[in-house]
Write a protein that holds these residues in place. Sequence first.
Motif, mmCIF file in Angstrom:
data_model
loop_
_atom_site.group_PDB
_atom_site.id
_atom_site.type_symbol
_atom_site.label_atom_id
_atom_site.label_comp_id
_atom_site.label_asym_id
_atom_site.label_seq_id
_atom_site.Cartn_x
_atom_site.Cartn_y
_atom_site.Cartn_z
ATOM 1 N N PHE B 5 -12.017 -5.607 7.555
ATOM 2 C CA PHE B 5 -10.780 -4.885 7.858
ATOM 3 C C PHE B 5 -10.500 -4.932 9.357
ATOM 4 C CE2 PHE B 5 -8.623 -1.063 9.269
ATOM 5 C CZ PHE B 5 -7.556 -0.961 8.401
ATOM 6 N N ASN B 8 -9.719 -8.575 10.598
ATOM 7 C CA ASN B 8 -8.341 -8.972 10.297
ATOM 8 C C ASN B 8 -7.346 -8.235 11.179
ATOM 9 O OD1 ASN B 8 -8.751 -10.876 8.249
ATOM 10 N ND2 ASN B 8 -9.135 -9.247 6.768
ATOM 11 N N PRO B 256 0.571 -0.893 8.563
ATOM 12 C CA PRO B 256 0.600 -1.500 7.220
ATOM 13 C C PRO B 256 -0.793 -1.686 6.626
ATOM 14 C CG PRO B 256 1.204 -3.116 8.904
ATOM 15 C CD PRO B 256 1.168 -1.770 9.568
ATOM 16 N N ARG B 257 -1.789 -1.899 7.484
ATOM 17 C CA ARG B 257 -3.151 -2.099 6.978
ATOM 18 C C ARG B 257 -3.707 -0.835 6.349
ATOM 19 N NH1 ARG B 257 -2.053 -5.765 10.071
ATOM 20 N NH2 ARG B 257 -2.685 -7.815 9.337
ATOM 21 N N GLN B 259 -1.886 1.497 5.061
ATOM 22 C CA GLN B 259 -1.140 1.704 3.817
ATOM 23 C C GLN B 259 -1.655 0.785 2.720
ATOM 24 O OE1 GLN B 259 3.057 1.690 5.589
ATOM 25 N NE2 GLN B 259 3.255 3.017 3.828
ATOM 26 N N ALA B 260 -2.035 -0.440 3.111
ATOM 27 C CA ALA B 260 -2.479 -1.419 2.112
ATOM 28 C C ALA B 260 -3.785 -1.001 1.454
ATOM 29 C CB ALA B 260 -2.629 -2.791 2.753
ATOM 30 N N ILE B 261 -4.664 -0.319 2.196
ATOM 31 C CA ILE B 261 -5.916 0.107 1.571
ATOM 32 C C ILE B 261 -5.778 1.506 0.979
ATOM 33 C CG2 ILE B 261 -7.397 -1.345 3.008
ATOM 34 C CD1 ILE B 261 -8.135 1.249 4.539
ATOM 35 N N GLY B 262 -4.571 2.073 1.087
ATOM 36 C CA GLY B 262 -4.328 3.362 0.459
ATOM 37 C C GLY B 262 -5.013 4.521 1.154
ATOM 38 N N ASP B 264 -5.614 7.845 2.893
ATOM 39 C CA ASP B 264 -4.865 9.061 2.649
ATOM 40 C C ASP B 264 -4.445 9.697 3.965
ATOM 41 O OD1 ASP B 264 -3.622 10.977 1.248
ATOM 42 O OD2 ASP B 264 -5.418 12.172 0.834
ATOM 43 N N ILE B 265 -3.352 9.192 4.496
ATOM 44 C CA ILE B 265 -2.841 9.717 5.751
ATOM 45 C C ILE B 265 -1.353 9.949 5.579
ATOM 46 C CG2 ILE B 265 -4.310 9.037 7.700
ATOM 47 C CD1 ILE B 265 -3.226 6.265 7.303
ATOM 48 N N VAL B 267 2.235 9.484 5.491
ATOM 49 C CA VAL B 267 3.017 8.262 5.714
ATOM 50 C C VAL B 267 4.163 8.488 6.688
ATOM 51 C CG1 VAL B 267 4.470 6.534 4.608
ATOM 52 C CG2 VAL B 267 2.379 7.279 3.513
ATOM 53 N N TYR B 268 4.809 9.645 6.586
ATOM 54 C CA TYR B 268 5.927 9.871 7.505
ATOM 55 C C TYR B 268 5.451 9.845 8.947
ATOM 56 C CZ TYR B 268 9.498 10.903 4.064
ATOM 57 O OH TYR B 268 10.414 10.800 3.064
ATOM 58 N N LEU B 271 4.999 6.268 9.894
ATOM 59 C CA LEU B 271 6.264 5.572 10.100
ATOM 60 C C LEU B 271 6.876 5.965 11.444
ATOM 61 C CD1 LEU B 271 7.799 5.748 6.519
ATOM 62 C CD2 LEU B 271 6.676 3.834 7.622
#
Lengths: 365, 309
Positions: B5, B8, B256-257, B259-262, B264-265, B267-268, B271
Amino acid sequence: MKRFGMLLGLALLLITISPQAHAGFGIEGDLKIAYIMGSTRQDGGWGESHGIAIQAIEEEFGVDVAVTEDVPEDTVRVKQIIDLYVRRGYNIIIGNSFGYSDAFLEAATEYPEVAFMNAAGVTNNQKNLESFYLRTYQGWYLAGMIAGAKTETNKLGMIAGFPLGLVNWDINAFMRGAQEVNPDIELAAIFLNTWYDSVKEGQASEALLEQGADVIATDLSAASALNAAEQLNRFSVGFQIDMTRHAPTGHLASVLLVWAPYLTDTIRKIRAGEWEPSEWGAFVGIETGSVALGGVTGDLPDDIRARIEEARQAISEGKFTPFDGPLNNQDGDQVVAAGESLDDGALWQMNYFVEGIVGTMPASN
Amino acid sequence: MSSAFFLNWFATIPDYAAPLLLAALGLIICERSGVINLGAEGLMAVGAMSAVIVSFNTSSPALAMAVGTISATALAVIFGIAVVYFKTNQVLSGLAIVALGAGITGVAGRAVAHQPVPGFERLNMGFLSEIPWIGKIVFSQNIMIYVCIVIVIVTWWAIETTRYGLKLRAVGEDPATADTAGVDVLFYRFIAVLCSGAFCGLAGAYLSIASSQVWVEGMIAGRGWIAIALVIFARWRPLRALAGAILFAGADSLIPRLQAIGADIPVYLMLALPYVLTLAVLIIPAVLFKRADVSPSALGLDYLRQDRH
């Protein structure tokens, strides 16, 4: 809140459709059609799908449709353009932006002899204005079946714009379709908080590919997402128009927005003096060909192909919806009980991910 | 989170950082001469669009980068003539360049919108690229990343150590004195404006050709403004801009990384991170180094010889 009003309305519509015998709306004289667009006909997605519909209208009715492109979602500007068209004798005016809703309502009241239609709008007046949208989730369900059958890593990735009901239902339906053919599947979804940032769309897709996703689905319009998958020899699913050209080898299917059936049908009714705009707007789907799959890969097992056709049939006939219960949300809580389904109001308010999706839904808390 | 992770993540940071850094360097040159350039967003838009037109028609990414650079420089000529020679308001002229860039690209780029174009491959430097970690992060980037590193060093060297750099800085600090010493103030400012055009054009071309390999209207999406914030964060120093760009790119590519692994943070919050970060890079230096205002003393001031005192 306006959207909420429409949602509630859409729900009520299902129970309150009553046959009324008053004469429908019609226009006098020849058809003169104008289209007001938020973007251009070459915008790679939304605008391009409307461009295809414009062509269909021109062919069917033998008219030239006047088009104004790149009109911002500014009520005053939109109203001025409508005024100009009406003064020049145009009698059918079509818009394609949520932000035109107020201008269209204002104009419809001021010009009762002119027909108004607005895609993704939220205003309706039951006389000469109807908003319309497509049941895109139906197409995403079928695309999900293809993706679920083709994935080897059992990991799908999807990028989307904003966490709205009409975006969330695409993601959820895609997952439901994939689960239908492949129960072990996982879907990671990323919201980008933008509709048009091609750089972010590509970069987010790369992040999903790094995490092992071998199908990238885009709910947006830039080629960069499909290109990222193509470069790593992975699969991709497009949206709005047929995106095969962006990923000639890895493209599995695109969920198409087909506006022509609704528009040509409505214009025909207007010409015949039989148009009765719905109080809650039109919400059409796969049954009229308004949502469809395009550029479907030829490399698909026969049994999957048959199952997709079967699902398409069942959805068209109203026997099945992608959100029939039992339906659990991401946390495992039941949202729809077995034997029940989501009504349209609940669809527009969808603010959760279904079970199996990896990602955080901002609207859920 | 696995080590893959992080590997990358680190390996993609240069791709996020390069366009911000290039634009910020151009703006630094411009502002060191005393001209505020708020037109980065428009200059980058023109660079991105014209590069894709060339790449689409010739399939040559290198030529595309060159044309992107030149066409944004051409737009900067208009800005330069206006603010340097005709002394128009620098802030308003910059904003006009933003609008002009958006308008020009919207009209001229129609034919190439959403058309995939060839870009740059990640390089393979043989055994160097095989080294664990370092190989992927340092020796497997696309060619433009290395060009970008050279540009940073040359810019730093030119501004801080050469005679021309000294004159440029003098013009931005005290144009009257520079004038007395025989430096052509307006000429230096004009050239500095052209440099900002070229660098911003290259940054825009990087976004369309190297990063996304497609042009879409509005694709600069605020990166020009972030570059302007980076200039202030860097306190008008090229090497600090490099550090700032890496910091910013690191945070931006992490979103995005995660978010891709889900993970739990919220999101707003994620963003909003680019904007929060932009604010932070503006506030932090102000808090840390409050002793002096290090912006070029004549920044934003017109120079008229008869006003000399």
